[in-house]
Design an enzyme around this catalytic site. Structure first.
Site, PDB file in Angstrom:
ATOM      1  CD  GLN A 135      19.408  11.619 -18.395  1.00  0.00           C
ATOM      2  OE1 GLN A 135      18.238  11.942 -18.573  1.00  0.00           O
ATOM      3  NE2 GLN A 135      20.110  12.047 -17.372  1.00  0.00           N
ATOM      4  N   GLY A 136      21.703   7.629 -20.837  1.00  0.00           N
ATOM      5  CA  GLY A 136      22.490   6.561 -20.222  1.00  0.00           C
ATOM      6  C   GLY A 136      23.404   7.090 -19.136  1.00  0.00           C
ATOM      7  CB  SER A 138      21.325   5.119 -13.555  1.00  0.00           C
ATOM      8  OG  SER A 138      20.757   6.292 -13.028  1.00  0.00           O
ATOM      9  CB  SER A 170      13.333   6.364 -19.321  1.00  0.00           C
ATOM     10  OG  SER A 170      13.379   6.528 -17.921  1.00  0.00           O
ATOM     11  CD  GLU A 253      16.601  14.080 -14.847  1.00  0.00           C
ATOM     12  OE1 GLU A 253      16.603  13.088 -15.577  1.00  0.00           O
ATOM     13  OE2 GLU A 253      17.407  14.247 -13.920  1.00  0.00           O
ATOM     14  CD  GLU A 372      15.640   9.322   0.658  1.00  0.00           C
ATOM     15  OE1 GLU A 372      15.867   9.350  -0.573  1.00  0.00           O
ATOM     16  OE2 GLU A 372      14.632   8.805   1.154  1.00  0.00           O
TER      17      GLU A 372
END
Length: 391
Positions: A135-136, A138, A170, A253, A372
């Site tokens: 998964q691209g 970030s 990943s 996810e 957060e």
């Protein structure tokens, strides 16, 4: 397996309809056949992934892991609940939970819904152990804030040309295909100008560099895209609709990834903690860890049930992510406490994995959306609290 209909596939495999009980019986009846797929402390990352892909091939040839996926995509019908049961039973039996199923559960449902032509071609290949996906999303300056993605896609004839960089991908160096979120609109368009592309990582212009983590393993990679051509029929969803696809897949996810992890964490407690003599402080830690695990399992089960019924999930799914982070830390801290000497001093393979798992648990509050950020989502969108005024 004595559970009803068996459907022969074109590749010679057969899709079998199973129940939880019959699946458990099927696994129990094959201790020697499945022995090579059990978790092995001696495995490095490459061997671990290979063991998992070999198990996928075995399950696919037996007609097991097609259940839970639509027939139009090479499955045998069923829902996300079936897939969750399979992951649970594999882990319960001490078998490797194949690494590719993490990306499968994030990307597979999105392919089925938004790019069925890609799903019918690629989903059977992952289920049979032939492909690994990644998964691209970030980027160096766009982690949890996907609306800040800078990787661009520009139309050129019948294709699109991608330019940019992804990070924390990943198993990117082991993957064959990557779902790349790129900007097809202006930077000012933010989330409205994003499109999701299905990219062959063997394409000219793609460079993948493994990133070594504190664990010593290259769990992640950087992916560089330098004028990478992608055909127009390799778009997942609509042009400019990447944000909607991303929000859809993030539901899986949150729910299914957390479900897979709780199964693994239950096994960690079983193997590393239960049956040992514990101090009063460690017993308290065990109680806390088990309470968190039970809460996580119940929450994820409810989320997966809603996904199976195709109910749209809202911001409340952030609870799954926060619970997962708390549970990962509690279980791994307890495992470290029970084997403190081995954790600190041993150079054996088992101690290496204990340390690696502990280090990786520290990242649970960051990957997949920082805790957060999830707390802010719950505060503003569930509790209705006011946003902090800009300074």
């Amino acid at each position: 397996m004595e559970t009803g209909q068996i459907r022969r596939e074109e590749d010679g495999t057969s899709a079998v309809s199973w129940t939880t009980e019959s699946l458990r019986d099927w696994i129990f009846a094959r201790p020697q056949e499945l022995d090579g797929f059990r978790v092995c402390a001696e495995d490095d990352l490459g061997a671990h992934v290979q063991r998992g892909t070999s198990l996928l091939a075995y399950l696919h040839n037996a007609g097991i892991n097609q259940q839970g996926w639509p027939e139009s995509s090479g499955g045998s019908g069923g829902s996300a609940v079936d897939r969750a049961v399979l992951y649970d039973e594999l882990t319960r039996a001490g078998l490797v939970l194949p690494e590719p199923v993490a990306a499968l559960e994030v990307l597979g449902p999105a392919l089925v819904r938004f790019a069925p032509q890609l799903a019918s071609r690629h989903l059977p290949r992952l289920l049979s152990g032939e492909e690994i996906w990644c998964q691209g999303f970030s980027e160096p300056e766009a982690g949890s804030d996907l609306a800040s993605v800078r990787t661009t896609a520009t139309r050129r004839g019948d294709s699109w040309v991608l330019q940019g960089q992804k990070v924390w991908t990943s198993f990117g160096h082991l993957a064959h295909w990557c779902a790349v979120l790129a900007r097809t609109g202006s930077r000012e368009s933010r989330h409205r100008g994003l499109t999701l592309f299905w990219v062959d990582l063997s394409s000219p212009g793609v460079t993948v560099r493994p990133l070594q983590a504190l664990t010593g393993d290259a769990d992640f990679s950087e992916v560089f895209l330098d004028d990478v051509a992608v055909a127009s029929d390799h778009i997942i969803g609509d042009i400019g609709g990447g944000w909607s696809v991303a929000m859809y897949l993030l539901q899986y996810e949150r729910g299914m990834w957390a479900w897979q992890r709780q199964a693994i964490l239950h096994q960690m407690l079983q193997i590393r903690v239960l049956g040992r003599e514990l101090s009063a402080a460690q017993l308290a830690e065990l109680g806390n860890a088990y309470a968190l695990l039970a809460s996580l399992r119940l929450k994820c089960a409810a989320t997966i049930d809603r996904l199976a019924r195709e109910e749209p999930l809202g911001p409340e799914v952030s609870v799954d992510k926060i619970l997962l982070s708390q549970t990962e830390r509690a279980v791994h801290d307890l495992c470290r406490s029970v084997d403190q000497a081995g954790f600190l001093l041993s150079d054996g393979a088992d101690a290496h994995h204990l340390r690696s798992d502990w280090f990786y648990s520290r990242a649970a509050s960051v990957y997949g959306g920082a805790v957060e950020v999830q707390k802010n989502i719950l505060a503003t969108r569930i509790l209705g609290l006011p946003r902090e005024a800009a300074s």
